[in-house]
Design an enzyme around this catalytic site. Structure first.
Site, PDB file in Angstrom:
ATOM      1  N   ALA A  68      -0.772   4.215   0.616  1.00 24.06           N
ATOM      2  CA  ALA A  68      -2.160   4.319   1.082  1.00 24.06           C
ATOM      3  C   ALA A  68      -2.910   3.052   0.698  1.00 24.06           C
ATOM      4  CB  ALA A  68      -2.803   5.542   0.450  1.00 24.06           C
ATOM      5  N   GLY A 114       1.788   7.321   0.494  1.00 27.21           N
ATOM      6  CA  GLY A 114       1.367   7.821   1.807  1.00 27.21           C
ATOM      7  C   GLY A 114       2.384   7.515   2.893  1.00 27.21           C
ATOM      8  N   GLU A 117       4.781  10.203   2.718  1.00 26.90           N
ATOM      9  CA  GLU A 117       4.139  11.449   3.166  1.00 26.90           C
ATOM     10  C   GLU A 117       4.109  11.519   4.696  1.00 26.90           C
ATOM     11  OE1 GLU A 117       0.986  13.163   0.478  1.00 26.90           O
ATOM     12  OE2 GLU A 117       0.680  11.033   0.112  1.00 26.90           O
TER      13      GLU A 117
END
Ligand code: NAI
Length: 678
Positions: A68, A114, A117
């Site tokens: 992220a 992220g 993810e």
């Protein structure tokens, strides 16, 4: 910017859609708001009826998605706002997960945080089996845990124990390890990536599910017991008050609502709360400060192939091994073969731990060559001196080696305390000598001080910083004053601990107080690890300039031959086998004021921080904090000593310092520059 400029779309004859992430103006893909918004648009624009399958991949050479956008973490002050931002990302990932066609994430290089993810929101994951592939959820290292649905999906995919083990440690996996854990569905050579993805989409195999026993462990009835065990194991490594994130992750799972959407919301809410904590903000700041340190290595294109290290002791041996591990050819010189042998044994252990595969271990051993005659000197691009901490010995050595060096070779000393100008006194080209001050243990401590003498040419310092980056270390430029930065800060703290031992306080208790504060190791154990001879010589160099005397017990220990861990006896005893530390013979039953011990240790350190900043040993307090954390492991969740000072309140710490001064004398006298921090 249009979504098509971020996600490149193509459709092949089999009606397979490929979305390739290519963040403009960046070498690395990260999940910025723009990338996420663009993904949402691309998902909206998928045709109806749906394609036969969707591939999500990266156009960047260095990897899939590195994580992220951490810059935004440092700006999140409002829990509600953060929660809703996370929920929006979750909603987009949920739409990807719910596509009515098979989806594959094609992974190479970094697939972290992220990024993983997002990959977990695809039905399948296929990764390049190259050594550069790195898969993981390292969020706990930033004081949070996965929040874009990643913890929910990983647990559902591989089961609670392996998923928690991975997330609680923040461990990064190779493609091979990720396949073994079933985080990915296939690990294949680069050339087969695309075809494998096509095969998965055209003829989808059954999706992975955790083994039965893992599914049972997630049942409501068993969750409290599993949660208890996970918490207990985590508490053996970190304290909840220092690192709340792993405990929050366990709690989130243990209270898992039956409804999956509610579980996603609980995950988002937990991260939104964690991100505001001082611990997370401090860890994020340190993460970002690494980029500042990395810049120091970017001003030179110096590249070494061959390093020659002189002195195969605690430091020289480990520096040589580290350089060989990082792919450099290394020659290691000492006065006798017997002195080099232990360094080679330690190197083998290091290579085994990092490389695992026998042929890679052998190749690293082949790169590390014992060199009694110093024949490597004339071929080396970097020469690092790591002999005894003795000015005359160092000057004599440099006088003999300087004429043998290649003109482009970097000349460096690993001295802990001797001012570089003194070592350079008899050199023909003093402008070439730089301090490359590594920290102990070399393989663990990320920082190298780049010490600049008044004679050092800036260009050679930049080469030294580039070399530090080449071997995966963070360079920190510091002025060549006694003790440089880190040892100058550490020494008052270490000596205060030694004085407390002299007063009769148990070494084990003093060490425990420091560990409870968040230090990786107590000051007495650290002194033994560094070597009491090294501590003494640093203290002797620093004492006169900083106005403190050297504790007599330190001098006594050296004259008794007790040099610390390396001699088997320091403040603690060490067994030969495995260097195991034994409990010392102090009385551990007496009552001690732990709060006072912590104050004495930490306040001497903080006072010295202010003094170093006043003397411009390092550019500013941010770099001082980064230096202490990455060189010594100073409690990262406190964000470094100066951050701690600001968060605790400079005024109240000043007050404590003056009280200590009236009890213990002028070594606690506050530096005149405290007022600038009040
Ligand atoms: P050590 O005592 O473990 O090793 C020194 C080695 O140098 C010995 O093996 C010795 O035989 C060799 N040596 C001495 N004179 C030599 C010569 N003329 N030619 C070839 N080899 C020679 O010492 P240690 O702890 O490794 O320290 C080395 C240097 O690194 C010192 O300057 C020290 O201040 C510095 N340093 C030490 C740290 C520590 O934690 N021990 C941390 C950072 C720097």
């Amino acid at each position: 910017m249009t979504s098509a400029a971020i996600w490149k779309k193509s459709v092949d004859d089999d009606n397979l859609v490929c979305l390739s992430l290519d963040m403009p103006n960046s070498q690395t893909n990260i999940l910025t708001q723009a990338v996420i918004d663009a993904l949402s648009v691309e998902l909206d624009q998928l045709p109806s009826p749906p394609p036969r399958g969707v591939i999500i991949r990266s156009e960047k050479q260095n990897g899939f998605i590195a994580g992220a956008d951490i810059n935004t973490f440092a700006e999140q002050y409002d829990i509600e706002e953060t929660f809703s931002t996370i929920k929006q990302v979750q909603a987009i990932f949920n739409r990807l997960a719910a596509l009515p066609c098979p989806t594959v994430a094609l992974i190479h290089g970094f697939c972290l945080g992220g990024g993983l993810e997002l990959a977990l929101a695809c039905q399948y994951r296929i990764a390049d089996n190259a050594p550069t592939t790195r898969i993981g959820l390292p969020e706990v290292k930033l004081g949070i845990h996965p929040g874009y649905g990643g913890s929910v999906r990983l647990i559902d995919l591989i089961g609670v124990i392996p998923a928690m083990t991975m997330m609680l440690s923040g461990r990064i996996l190779s493609a091979h390890a990720a396949k073994k854990l079933s985080v990915i569905d296939a690990s294949v050579p680069t050339r087969q990536l695309f075809n494998t993805a096509r095969r998965f989409l055209l003829d989808p195999p059954p999706r992975q599910t955790p083994p039965l026993h893992q599914r049972l462990l997630s049942r409501r009835l068993l969750r409290p017991a599993v949660g208890y065990l996970l918490r207990r194991k985590t508490a053996q490594k970190v304290l909840q008050k220092h690192y709340p994130a792993p405990f929050a992750l366990i709690e989130c799972w243990q209270k898992r609502p039956a409804d999956r959407q509610a579980y996603f919301a609980a995950e988002a809410s937990s991260v939104a709360t964690l991100i505001q904590t001082a611990q997370a903000q401090n860890l994020v700041r340190l993460f970002l400060l690494q980029d500042r340190l990395k810049v120091f290595g970017k001003q030179s294109d110096f590249k070494a192939r061959h390093v020659h290290v002189i002195g195969a002791g605690t430091m020289g041996g480990d520096i040589a091994a580290w350089c060989a591990l990082r792919g450099l050819n290394v020659t290691l010189q000492d006065q006798s073969a017997e002195r080099i042998a232990p360094a080679l044994i330690r190197a083998h252990t290091l290579f085994q731990r990092h490389l695992k595969t026998p042929y890679l271990i052998q190749a690293a051993m082949d790169r590390l060559m014992p060199d009694l005659m110093g024949t490597g000197l004339s071929k080396a691009d970097v020469v690092i001196e790591a002999i005894f901490e003795d000015l005359a010995a160092k000057q004599a050595l440099f006088a003999t080696i300087e004429p043998q060096l290649q003109p482009h070779a970097l000349l460096a000393s690993n001295t802990s305390s001797i001012p570089l100008d003194k070592i350079a006194e008899h050199l023909q080209q003093p402008e070439r000598l730089v301090g490359l001050h590594f920290f102990n243990p070399v393989a663990k401590m990320q920082l190298i001080e780049i010490v600049q003498a008044t004679t050092t040419d800036a260009q050679w310092s930049q080469h030294a910083a580039a070399f530090a980056r080449q071997i995966g270390r963070l360079p920190l430029p510091v002025k060549s004053a006694p003790g440089f930065l880190i040892n100058r800060l550490l020494m008052p703290y270490l000596l205060e601990a030694v004085l407390m031992v002299e007063e009769g306080l148990p070494a084990t208790v003093i060490d425990q107080v420091a560990v409870d504060f968040g230090m990786p190791i107590g000051p007495i154990a650290l002194a033994d690890q560094v070597g009491l001879d090294i501590c003494l010589s640093v203290a002797q160099v620093l004492g006169p300039s900083l106005g403190f005397s050297v504790p007599t017990s330190l001098e006594q220990a050296i004259s008794d031959g007790h040099l610390g861990r390396k001699s088997g006896q320091g403040f603690y005893h060490y067994t030969q086998k495995g260097n195991k530390k034994e409990v010392s013979d102090h009385d551990t039953t007496q009552d001690v004021d732990k709060n006072l011990i912590q104050q004495r240790l930490i306040l001497r350190l903080l006072n010295e921080c202010i003094s170093c900043l006043a003397d411009h040993i390092v550019e500013d307090s941010d770099l001082l904090d980064a230096g202490m954390v990455f060189a010594t492991g100073f409690a990262p969740f406190h964000g470094g000593p100066m951050r701690y000072l600001q968060q605790e309140g400079a005024a109240s710490l000043y007050e404590q310092l003056t009280q200590l001064q009236s009890t213990f004398g002028n070594r606690f006298s506050p530096h005149s520059k405290w007022e600038t921090w009040l």
